[in-house]
Motif scaffolding. Sequence first.
Motif, short mmCIF file in Angstrom:
data_model
loop_
_atom_site.label_atom_id
_atom_site.label_comp_id
_atom_site.label_asym_id
_atom_site.label_seq_id
_atom_site.Cartn_x
_atom_site.Cartn_y
_atom_site.Cartn_z
N ILE A 69 0.84 -1.21 0.00
CA ILE A 69 0.00 0.00 0.00
C ILE A 69 0.87 1.25 0.00
CG2 ILE A 69 -1.60 1.36 1.42
CD1 ILE A 69 -2.91 -1.33 2.20
N SER A 70 1.90 1.27 0.82
CA SER A 70 2.77 2.45 0.86
C SER A 70 3.51 2.62 -0.47
CB SER A 70 3.76 2.37 2.02
OG SER A 70 4.67 1.31 1.83
N MET A 71 3.87 1.50 -1.11
CA MET A 71 4.54 1.57 -2.41
C MET A 71 3.59 2.15 -3.46
SD MET A 71 6.43 -1.44 -4.58
CE MET A 71 4.92 -2.21 -5.13
N PHE A 72 2.32 1.71 -3.46
CA PHE A 72 1.35 2.24 -4.42
C PHE A 72 1.07 3.72 -4.17
CE2 PHE A 72 -0.28 -2.29 -4.85
CZ PHE A 72 0.40 -2.50 -6.05
N GLN A 73 1.01 4.11 -2.89
CA GLN A 73 0.78 5.53 -2.57
C GLN A 73 1.96 6.38 -3.05
OE1 GLN A 73 0.10 5.42 1.64
NE2 GLN A 73 -2.12 5.11 1.42
N THR A 74 3.15 5.86 -2.91
CA THR A 74 4.34 6.59 -3.36
C THR A 74 4.34 6.72 -4.88
OG1 THR A 74 5.57 5.70 -1.49
CG2 THR A 74 6.86 6.64 -3.30
N MET A 75 3.94 5.65 -5.57
CA MET A 75 3.89 5.69 -7.03
C MET A 75 2.85 6.69 -7.52
SD MET A 75 4.36 1.65 -7.96
CE MET A 75 3.99 1.88 -9.67
#
Length: 79
Positions: A69-75
Amino acid sequence: MRKDVLEMIEGNEDLKNYLRLQPIWYRRLTRNPHQIQKMETEAVYFFKKSIPDRVSQLTNGVQMASMMISMFQTMNAVK
């Protein structure tokens, strides 16, 4: 091996697989059929189905989901 012990093993797939992987239990259960509970406990730990193992698996799953989730938010923030 006693018939009741054999029926109990046949009814539980994990015990059957554990008995195949640890054949020493054939001898132990033939000599002392009351050790079936000890075998069940060892099978639970062998297949990592104990409560601490399940909590650890759940924790790892939650950490993986949180990381994704944090990776998708960063992307999405980069776009």
